[in-house]
Design a protein around this motif. Structure first.
Motif, short mmCIF file in Angstrom:
data_model
loop_
_atom_site.label_atom_id
_atom_site.label_comp_id
_atom_site.label_asym_id
_atom_site.label_seq_id
_atom_site.Cartn_x
_atom_site.Cartn_y
_atom_site.Cartn_z
N TYR A 1 27.88 10.38 56.56
CA TYR A 1 28.35 9.19 55.84
C TYR A 1 28.11 9.35 54.34
N LEU A 2 26.92 9.84 53.97
CA LEU A 2 26.58 9.99 52.56
C LEU A 2 27.39 11.09 51.89
N MET A 3 27.77 12.10 52.66
CA MET A 3 28.51 13.24 52.10
C MET A 3 30.02 13.01 52.07
N THR A 4 30.48 11.96 52.72
CA THR A 4 31.92 11.69 52.77
C THR A 4 32.41 11.22 51.40
N PRO A 5 33.52 11.75 50.92
CA PRO A 5 34.04 11.32 49.60
C PRO A 5 34.43 9.85 49.60
N LYS A 6 34.49 9.27 48.41
CA LYS A 6 34.84 7.85 48.31
C LYS A 6 36.23 7.57 48.87
N LYS A 7 37.16 8.45 48.56
CA LYS A 7 38.52 8.30 49.08
C LYS A 7 38.62 9.12 50.36
N MET A 8 38.77 8.43 51.48
CA MET A 8 38.66 9.07 52.78
C MET A 8 40.00 9.19 53.49
N THR A 9 40.18 10.32 54.14
CA THR A 9 41.30 10.45 55.07
C THR A 9 40.95 9.69 56.34
N VAL A 10 41.89 9.62 57.26
CA VAL A 10 41.62 8.96 58.54
C VAL A 10 40.47 9.66 59.26
N GLY A 11 40.48 10.99 59.22
CA GLY A 11 39.41 11.76 59.86
C GLY A 11 38.06 11.49 59.22
N ASP A 12 38.04 11.41 57.88
CA ASP A 12 36.80 11.09 57.17
C ASP A 12 36.28 9.72 57.58
N TYR A 13 37.19 8.77 57.66
CA TYR A 13 36.81 7.39 58.02
C TYR A 13 36.24 7.34 59.44
N ASN A 14 36.88 8.04 60.35
CA ASN A 14 36.40 8.06 61.74
C ASN A 14 35.04 8.73 61.85
N ALA A 15 34.86 9.84 61.10
CA ALA A 15 33.62 10.60 61.19
C ALA A 15 32.46 9.92 60.48
N SER A 16 32.76 9.03 59.56
CA SER A 16 31.69 8.36 58.81
C SER A 16 31.49 6.93 59.29
N SER A 17 32.34 6.02 58.89
CA SER A 17 32.13 4.61 59.18
C SER A 17 32.15 4.30 60.68
N ILE A 18 33.18 4.77 61.38
CA ILE A 18 33.30 4.47 62.81
C ILE A 18 32.15 5.09 63.59
N SER A 19 31.88 6.37 63.34
CA SER A 19 30.78 7.04 64.05
C SER A 19 29.43 6.44 63.69
N PHE A 20 29.29 6.00 62.45
CA PHE A 20 28.06 5.38 61.98
C PHE A 20 27.75 4.12 62.78
N CYS A 21 28.77 3.28 62.95
CA CYS A 21 28.58 2.04 63.71
C CYS A 21 28.31 2.32 65.18
N LYS A 22 29.00 3.31 65.74
CA LYS A 22 28.79 3.65 67.15
C LYS A 22 27.37 4.18 67.37
N ALA A 23 26.88 5.00 66.45
CA ALA A 23 25.53 5.54 66.59
C ALA A 23 24.50 4.42 66.57
N HIS A 24 24.69 3.45 65.69
CA HIS A 24 23.75 2.33 65.62
C HIS A 24 23.86 1.42 66.84
N ARG A 25 25.06 1.27 67.35
CA ARG A 25 25.22 0.49 68.58
C ARG A 25 24.44 1.12 69.72
N ASN A 26 24.50 2.44 69.83
CA ASN A 26 23.77 3.13 70.90
C ASN A 26 22.26 2.97 70.74
N VAL A 27 21.78 3.03 69.50
CA VAL A 27 20.35 2.83 69.25
C VAL A 27 19.93 1.43 69.68
N ILE A 28 20.73 0.44 69.33
CA ILE A 28 20.41 -0.95 69.67
C ILE A 28 20.36 -1.13 71.19
N ILE A 29 21.33 -0.54 71.89
CA ILE A 29 21.34 -0.62 73.35
C ILE A 29 20.08 0.02 73.92
N GLY A 30 19.71 1.19 73.38
CA GLY A 30 18.50 1.87 73.85
C GLY A 30 17.26 1.02 73.64
#
Length: 208
Positions: A123-152
């Motif tokens: 997320y920190l290394m992703t450029p400010k202007k993101m492609t769809v892949g960048d967005y999925n790998a950063s913001s979307i994956s970031f939220c999913k990772a935190h969701r999994n932690v919360i469930i755990g």
């Protein structure tokens, strides 16, 4: 390009395709290069190669430079606080911390927390202007990772509370403190997830 991506490309190129210009269809390959189109060209020596052109949307957080920096600092501090609370909860001397299924839940959740920090690095290394892949790998994956932690963490709290209720005669203040530590840890990770989900992303042009 990694060996994995090269294999995907070889498998993709070996398939019969009706047109010269196409969108990637292999699931993993397409996800990595979502928004790209490709064209196969042949050089003077008859060797073919693939040219990829990004034609998808670009996304950017609607934040000032100061807000952009502060947000990332807040994310790191909240996650660091969550790790500290989780660590304190796991090392507490109490009966439930020696129960196999609670140890397993804590171990799995610990791995999820490590993964969330890896995603934070992306997320920190992703450029400010993101492609769809960048967005999925950063913001979307970031939220999913935190969701999994919360469930755990919720599983740990549930297991711990259930064990304490079944052995209420041996329960102590330490058991309640331990549950509260995991609860506040979950609040830290939930706060990060909530913030990211409420950040406005805007579509920007390639030249911006």
């Amino acid at each position: 390009m990694s060996k994995f991506l090269r294999r995907l490309e070889e498998n993709y190129n070996s398939a019969a395709m009706p047109s010269e210009r196409k969108v990637f269809q292999h699931k993993a390959y397409y996800k990595h290069f979502e928004g790209y189109t490709e064209k196969k060209v042949t050089d003077e020596k008859g060797r073919s190669r693939t040219i990829r052109v990004y034609e998808g949307k670009y996304y950017q957080q609607k934040l000032t430079p100061v807000q952009y920096a502060v947000l990332r600092i807040v994310y790191f501090l909240c996650m660091a606080a969550g790790v500290f609370l989780f660590w304190k909860g796991t090392i507490f001397t109490r009966d439930s911390n020696y129960v196999p299924f609670i140890i397993l839940a804590e171990s799995v959740t610990g791995l999820m927390i490590l993964w969330s920090f890896f995603v934070l690095l992306i997320y920190l290394m992703t450029p400010k202007k993101m492609t769809v892949g960048d967005y999925n790998a950063s913001s979307i994956s970031f939220c999913k990772a935190h969701r999994n932690v919360i469930i755990g963490l919720l599983v740990i709290i549930g297991f711990t509370a259930g064990y304490d209720l079944l052995h209420i005669s041996r329960s102590s203040t330490d058991d309640l403190i331990c549950i509260l530590l995991f609860l506040f840890c979950g609040i830290m990770f939930f706060a990060v997830k909530w913030l990211e989900e409420h950040i406005e992303y805007i579509i920007v042009s390639e030249a911006s």
